[in-house]
Design an enzyme around this catalytic site. Structure first.
Site, short mmCIF file in Angstrom:
data_model
loop_
_atom_site.label_atom_id
_atom_site.label_comp_id
_atom_site.label_asym_id
_atom_site.label_seq_id
_atom_site.Cartn_x
_atom_site.Cartn_y
_atom_site.Cartn_z
N ASP A 1 0.78 -1.27 0.04
CA ASP A 1 0.08 0.04 -0.12
C ASP A 1 0.79 1.30 0.06
O ASP A 1 0.57 2.38 -0.60
CB ASP A 1 -0.96 -0.21 1.29
CG ASP A 1 -1.93 -1.02 1.19
OD1 ASP A 1 -2.48 -1.52 -0.01
OD2 ASP A 1 -2.50 -1.23 2.02
N HIS B 1 -5.07 -9.91 7.26
CA HIS B 1 -4.83 -10.62 6.17
C HIS B 1 -4.49 -12.12 6.30
O HIS B 1 -3.86 -12.49 5.47
CB HIS B 1 -3.66 -10.07 5.50
CG HIS B 1 -3.57 -8.27 5.10
ND1 HIS B 1 -3.11 -7.48 5.96
CD2 HIS B 1 -4.22 -7.77 4.13
CE1 HIS B 1 -3.66 -6.35 5.48
NE2 HIS B 1 -4.30 -6.56 4.20
N GLY C 1 -33.16 -27.64 17.79
CA GLY C 1 -32.59 -28.46 18.89
C GLY C 1 -32.36 -27.71 20.01
O GLY C 1 -31.34 -28.21 21.03
N ASP C 2 -33.49 -27.10 20.76
CA ASP C 2 -33.48 -26.52 21.90
C ASP C 2 -34.70 -27.02 22.92
O ASP C 2 -34.64 -26.51 24.14
CB ASP C 2 -33.43 -24.78 21.96
CG ASP C 2 -34.82 -24.30 21.09
OD1 ASP C 2 -35.53 -25.12 20.94
OD2 ASP C 2 -34.88 -23.28 21.05
P1 ADP Z 1 -39.16 -23.77 19.27
O1 ADP Z 1 -39.82 -24.21 18.04
O2 ADP Z 1 -39.61 -22.18 19.43
O3 ADP Z 1 -37.72 -23.85 19.48
P2 ADP Z 1 -39.40 -25.76 21.36
O4 ADP Z 1 -38.25 -26.33 20.70
O5 ADP Z 1 -39.28 -25.47 22.58
O6 ADP Z 1 -39.71 -24.28 20.53
O7 ADP Z 1 -40.75 -26.62 20.93
C1 ADP Z 1 -41.24 -27.19 19.81
C2 ADP Z 1 -42.40 -27.68 20.10
O8 ADP Z 1 -43.61 -26.82 20.29
C3 ADP Z 1 -42.79 -28.61 18.87
O9 ADP Z 1 -42.27 -29.77 18.90
C4 ADP Z 1 -44.44 -28.80 19.05
O10 ADP Z 1 -44.93 -29.88 19.70
C5 ADP Z 1 -44.61 -27.34 19.76
N1 ADP Z 1 -45.37 -26.14 19.01
C6 ADP Z 1 -44.92 -25.37 18.32
N2 ADP Z 1 -45.73 -24.65 17.69
C7 ADP Z 1 -47.15 -25.32 18.27
C8 ADP Z 1 -48.24 -24.74 18.17
N3 ADP Z 1 -48.69 -23.74 17.26
N4 ADP Z 1 -49.27 -25.42 18.96
C9 ADP Z 1 -48.83 -26.54 19.70
N5 ADP Z 1 -47.87 -26.83 19.61
C10 ADP Z 1 -46.76 -26.21 19.08
MG MG Z 2 -36.87 -25.93 19.28
#
Ligand code: ADP
Ligand code: MG
Length: 568
Positions: free
Chosen positions: A111, A218, A385-386
């Site tokens: 540069d 870099h 996965g939570d």
């Molecule tokens: P997120 O999807 O926000 O990560 P979680 O992993 O804690 O929530 O929960 C997922 C679960 O929530 C799903 O496996 C399903 O059983 C439930 N779920 C999601 N949406 C609905 C809904 N509109 N009515 C009933 N249960 C629901």
């Molecule tokens: Mg979830």
């Protein structure tokens, strides 16, 4: 296969340049041969042109800083390669002003040479040209070629840009730029190298559990590899090193927390929180802070911290309106910094009346602890996965609210309901909270002999509440597909072991359902084959509730639950 989206054989700098400044609309012009961009509507009062540049790969620097309050032109080279002096010359000639041209140059040999040659050519054509060199990188302190120029370039360009807009002359700008550079230092760390555009592979390896301390922009590794500590400790070390290298700053500091391209905004904000805390504890005042990815190193996973020991008369320039695409106008930090102040807190948090939980409540918490990883794995197949983590957090909150070792079912359920409604994120937590609240209400004051009927009615009410709030019905592949079969009939059958078996069967059948609600719906048929995790959670809860009445923790369906959770 290369892990980057660069078009094969294309010159990234030339091809990215129009896109980089597209959002500037007509305010920034683009030349691709030679490559540079320039401000088409600079501030009227400007008498001296500001030009910067350097290798590509550091976007949005420099092209993103062209405009009112910023640069008059920016010149990118190829990735991590200095621009050619012909580019610098052409860009400078295009924006040259009667008062001259200031080149802002980062301290790298290529540069410096190319800007210097361009300056010679421009002078030969009658322009006044001067250079401000930026050499802020502490990670390269003590080397013969001097410190590298990195994050402080943004600070220098921002302050000089505003000063130029006020009509400052060349000598004043050069003096100001040099003082800002001299009072700025940067340190960068990384836990992962950038992807090489050539090979599509990481440019170097960083061992797990370690951090490159003092890394460049870099793709050079740092002089030191250190153990990875918690973020607060790492930031304290960086800030400590920066403060030690800077002159006294009675007027405080400008703080720039910059991402190197592969670090998320949430992480950068976290770094800024820690940096502000460390500075406050050291009795140093932050006058203004900027966070964001402004000087990247392709997609390097790391960040840099720049501190500028600010002088009072620079602040009006720092806060002056800045109309470029990549840098929002910086703002003053209040005297009483709010960034790391305590929140209102949660009245229940750490409440002294933490009581022993009942055996049942503790057992339910332990069940979810043990199944957490499997539940997360199920949720990973169809969502994020939570769910295991969400439910475990909910049970921890329920334990903190435990009504006591001798609590009856209704009281325990009420504690779980409150915890899930208030403290658990995601979809399942609050929805389960609704169910728990209905069952707790139904159980309250009910004689033991009437509990099966009351619990079934409560669960049915919970099912209706979930449908009302979440809009799902049985068959949508949600937790309702375990809940509804368990309380089938009108009025629902009293809750017993068969109800639990029906819930388990319902949960298992969700493996063949295509989701229309919740996250799994984004995946459609790709989620087939594994049961819905929310339905599995409901089956586990029902087993625990029925088991309490039967005196067997899992109502004798433990093996079936094991199979269900494992997706068998
Ligand atoms: P997120 O999807 O926000 O990560 P979680 O992993 O804690 O929530 O929960 C997922 C679960 O929530 C799903 O496996 C399903 O059983 C439930 N779920 C999601 N949406 C609905 C809904 N509109 N009515 C009933 N249960 C629901
Ligand atoms: Mg979830």
């Amino acid at each position: 296969m290369a892990r980057s989206f660069f078009a094969d054989g294309a010159s990234p700098s030339v091809h990215a340049l129009p896109g980089l400044v597209l959002v500037a609309g007509s305010a920034v012009g683009v030349s691709t041969a030679p490559a540079y961009v320039w401000a088409r509507q600079p501030a009227a009062g400007r008498r001296v042109a500001l030009v910067s540049g350097g290798g590509a790969g550091h976007e949005p620097m420099h092209a993103g800083f062209v405009g009112v309050g910023g640069l008059d032109a920016a010149v990118p080279g190829e990735v991590f390669t200095s621009p050619h002096n012909r580019q610098v010359h052409a860009a400078s000639a295009r924006v040259a002003k009667p008062g001259g041209i200031v080149h802002v140059v980062k301290n790298y040999t290529g540069d410096r040479i190319n800007f210097a040659i361009a300056a010679e050519r421009l002078r030969a054509e009658g322009h006044r040209v001067a250079e401000v060199l930026v050499d802020d990188d502490l990670g390269s302190e003590g080397q013969d070629v001097g410190r590298r120029g990195t994050g402080a370039t943004v600070v220098v360009e921002k302050i000089l840009g505003a000063a130029a807009d006020t009509g400052a002359d060349l000598d004043d700008l050069v003096d100001l730029g040099r003082r800002v550079a001299a009072r700025s230092r940067t340190l960068a760390v990384a836990h992962g190298a950038q992807t090489s555009p050539e090979t599509g592979e990481p440019a170097f390896e960083v061992a797990a559990g370690s951090v490159e301390y003092g890394v460049g922009i870099h793709g050079e590794t740092a002089a030191a590899t250190i153990d990875r500590d918690d973020l607060g400790t790492l930031v304290a070390r960086m800030v400590g090193d920066l403060l030690a290298a800077l002159p006294d700053a009675p007027e405080g500091y400008l703080l720039l927390v910059n991402g190197l391209g592969g670090t998320g905004n949430l992480e950068l904000a976290h770094v800024a929180t820690e940096a502000a805390r460390v500075l406050d504890e050291a009795g140093r005042r932050v006058r203004s802070a900027v966070t964001g990815t402004v000087v990247s190193a392709l997609d390097m996973r790391g960040f840099s911290i720049t501190l500028t020991a600010v002088e009072e008369d620079w602040l009006p320039h720092w806060f002056a309106p800045h109309d470029t695409v990549a840098l929002p106008t910086p703002r003053p930090v209040d005297d009483a910094p709010a960034a790391y102040a305590d929140g209102d807190g949660d009245a229940r948090e750490g409440a002294p009346e933490d009581r022993e939980p009942s055996v049942w409540l503790a057992g339910l918490a332990a069940t979810f602890d043990a199944r957490r990883a499997d539940l997360n794995a199920l949720d990973q197949r169809a969502g994020d996965g939570d769910i295991g983590t969400n439910v475990v957090n909910g049970m921890q909150a329920a334990l903190r609210r435990a009504p006591g070792p001798d609590a009856d079912l209704a009281a325990d359920l009420a504690a779980v309901a409150g915890a899930f409604l208030d403290d658990v994120g995601g979809s399942s937590g609050p929805l389960l909270g609704l169910v728990f609240a209905e069952v707790a209400g139904a159980a309250e004051g009910t004689a033991d002999g009437d509990l099966p009927t009351a619990l079934a009615a409560g669960l049915r009410a919970g099912q209706d509440a979930v449908s009302r709030v979440g809009g799902a019905v049985p068959g949508d592949r949600t937790l309702l597909d375990a809940l509804a079969p368990a309380v089938a009939g009108d009025p629902p059958r009293p809750l017993d072991r068969d109800s639990v078996v029906a819930a388990i069967d319902g949960a298992r059948a969700t493996a063949g359902l295509v989701a229309t609600r919740g996250r799994a719906s984004y995946l459609g048929e790709r989620a087939l084959g594994a049961p819905d995790p929310g339905a599995v959670v409901v089956a586990i809860i029902l087993a625990a509730i029925v088991g309490r009445g039967l005196g067997t923790p899992d109502a004798g369906v433990g093996d079936d639950l094991d199979d269900l959770v494992a997706g068998r």
